[in-house]
Write a protein that holds these residues in place. Structure first.
Motif, PDB file in Angstrom:
ATOM      1  N   PHE A 178       2.289   4.707  -8.833  1.00  0.00           N
ATOM      2  CA  PHE A 178       1.560   3.502  -8.437  1.00  0.00           C
ATOM      3  C   PHE A 178       0.881   3.719  -7.085  1.00  0.00           C
ATOM      4  O   PHE A 178      -0.203   3.192  -6.833  1.00  0.00           O
ATOM      5  CB  PHE A 178       2.498   2.303  -8.362  1.00  0.00           C
ATOM      6  N   VAL A 179       1.553   4.473  -6.222  1.00  0.00           N
ATOM      7  CA  VAL A 179       0.965   4.791  -4.922  1.00  0.00           C
ATOM      8  C   VAL A 179      -0.233   5.720  -5.107  1.00  0.00           C
ATOM      9  O   VAL A 179      -1.298   5.527  -4.514  1.00  0.00           O
ATOM     10  CB  VAL A 179       2.006   5.440  -3.988  1.00  0.00           C
ATOM     11  N   GLU A 180      -0.045   6.737  -5.965  1.00  0.00           N
ATOM     12  CA  GLU A 180      -1.124   7.691  -6.226  1.00  0.00           C
ATOM     13  C   GLU A 180      -2.359   7.005  -6.802  1.00  0.00           C
ATOM     14  O   GLU A 180      -3.494   7.363  -6.477  1.00  0.00           O
ATOM     15  CB  GLU A 180      -0.637   8.777  -7.193  1.00  0.00           C
ATOM     16  N   LYS A 181      -2.135   6.000  -7.661  1.00  0.00           N
ATOM     17  CA  LYS A 181      -3.252   5.274  -8.272  1.00  0.00           C
ATOM     18  C   LYS A 181      -3.754   4.131  -7.387  1.00  0.00           C
ATOM     19  O   LYS A 181      -4.643   3.374  -7.793  1.00  0.00           O
ATOM     20  CB  LYS A 181      -2.816   4.706  -9.625  1.00  0.00           C
ATOM     21  N   LEU A 185       0.917  -0.130  -2.022  1.00  0.00           N
ATOM     22  CA  LEU A 185       0.809   0.532  -0.724  1.00  0.00           C
ATOM     23  C   LEU A 185       1.675   1.787  -0.710  1.00  0.00           C
ATOM     24  O   LEU A 185       2.561   1.958  -1.543  1.00  0.00           O
ATOM     25  CB  LEU A 185       1.252  -0.420   0.388  1.00  0.00           C
ATOM     26  N   SER A 186       1.449   2.643   0.269  1.00  0.00           N
ATOM     27  CA  SER A 186       2.266   3.837   0.425  1.00  0.00           C
ATOM     28  C   SER A 186       3.488   3.522   1.277  1.00  0.00           C
ATOM     29  O   SER A 186       3.552   2.486   1.957  1.00  0.00           O
ATOM     30  CB  SER A 186       1.462   4.959   1.089  1.00  0.00           C
ATOM     31  N   LEU A 187       4.452   4.422   1.271  1.00  0.00           N
ATOM     32  CA  LEU A 187       5.637   4.276   2.122  1.00  0.00           C
ATOM     33  C   LEU A 187       5.237   4.227   3.592  1.00  0.00           C
ATOM     34  O   LEU A 187       5.783   3.447   4.373  1.00  0.00           O
ATOM     35  CB  LEU A 187       6.597   5.445   1.882  1.00  0.00           C
ATOM     36  N   GLU A 188       4.295   5.077   3.959  1.00  0.00           N
ATOM     37  CA  GLU A 188       3.847   5.133   5.348  1.00  0.00           C
ATOM     38  C   GLU A 188       3.180   3.820   5.759  1.00  0.00           C
ATOM     39  O   GLU A 188       3.411   3.317   6.873  1.00  0.00           O
ATOM     40  CB  GLU A 188       2.868   6.303   5.549  1.00  0.00           C
ATOM     41  N   ASP A 189       2.357   3.260   4.863  1.00  0.00           N
ATOM     42  CA  ASP A 189       1.699   1.980   5.150  1.00  0.00           C
ATOM     43  C   ASP A 189       2.736   0.875   5.354  1.00  0.00           C
ATOM     44  O   ASP A 189       2.600   0.041   6.261  1.00  0.00           O
ATOM     45  CB  ASP A 189       0.763   1.586   4.004  1.00  0.00           C
ATOM     46  N   ALA A 190       3.765   0.858   4.497  1.00  0.00           N
ATOM     47  CA  ALA A 190       4.794  -0.176   4.582  1.00  0.00           C
ATOM     48  C   ALA A 190       5.560  -0.087   5.899  1.00  0.00           C
ATOM     49  O   ALA A 190       5.772  -1.100   6.582  1.00  0.00           O
ATOM     50  CB  ALA A 190       5.751  -0.057   3.404  1.00  0.00           C
TER      51      ALA A 190
END
Length: 258
Positions: A178-181, A185-190
């Motif tokens: 889901f992050v790749e698509k 959001l990404s882990l870093e964004d969160a």
């Protein structure tokens, strides 16, 4: 002296109680003595998830009212020798809870256990507020959904206001594809959004639902979940453990459940 940790979330339905149970069991499997406290009054999930509902004779309310000693209310897990539960009580009203009395109970438990994990209500309910003076550390459980992160940010603001600044993030139901698509959001964004450190993540796994329905800890049936909680427990204890890699199931494995 043990450590008291609140496990909370900004909104309900993110899997906070499941995280509490599986993290507690993983710590117990690492020879740590662990006591879970169900602070989510009115829902009272942990005893059911642990299949201990028929063994509840006394609960947190009985202890606070002096109807029984603390040791009589604590229930030992059926499968893990180092894991215990202090159950909640559905009939206890929130405004009857006295923070000082709850803190006294938690302090007593810290003399007997390495970790006391408080499964608190989501958001800023009274059960959550009563937990704050009892703990030194908070684990915030969130998904990568924007609304979950936004509500989590509100909780962090309240924690900081109360002087609790040791807050770590656990992302639940993590789906890398889901992050790749760019669906989530990404882990870093969160972590950047919330301004706290990422302790670890738990992959989305159907075994969690199965475990909750059939009353066992999901880590006992899933290699993926075991790896996630193993890393979480090690990092919680101060070890430099790498986070697990995601391995997507092949089509045949999905079809035949292996």
């Amino acid at each position: 002296m043990g450590e008291a940790i609140a496990i909370t979330s900004g909104k309900g339905g993110v899997g906070k109680s499941s995280v509490t149970l599986n993290l507690g069991m993983m710590l117990a499997m690492k020879q740590k003595r662990v006591c879970l406290i169900d602070m989510d009054l009115g829902l009272k999930n942990l005893d059911l998830m642990m299949d201990l509902q028929n063994r509840v004779i006394y609960d947190l309310k009985d202890v606070l009212e002096g109807k029984c000693p603390l040791r009589k209310a604590i229930i030992k897990d059926k499968h893990c020798a180092n894991l215990y539960l202090l159950p909640a009580c559905k009939s206890m009203r929130i405004h009857d809870m006295k923070t000082a009395e709850i803190k006294r109970v938690v302090d007593l438990l810290k003399h007997e256990f390495d970790y006391v994990l408080l499964d608190t209500p989501a958001g800023i309910e009274s059960g959550f507020l009563c937990s704050l003076p009892c703990v030194e550390r908070v684990l915030l459980v969130s998904t990568l959904d924007v609304t979950s992160l936004q509500d989590g940010d509100r909780v962090i603001g309240l924690l900081l206001k109360e002087g609790l600044d040791q807050i770590d993030l656990i992302i639940n139901r993590y789906q890398p594809r889901f992050v790749e698509k760019k669906i989530s959001l990404s882990l870093e964004d969160a972590a950047q959004w919330l301004g706290i450190d990422l302790l670890g993540y738990i992959f989305e796994d159907e075994e969690v639902m199965r475990a909750n329905n059939y009353h066992f800890a999901a880590i006992m049936q899933s290699e993926s979940l075991y790896a996630c909680f193993d890393a979480l427990a090690k990092r919680l204890c101060g070890e430099a453990a790498p986070l697990p890699k995601y391995r997507e199931k092949k089509l045949l494995a999905k079809l035949f459940g292996s």
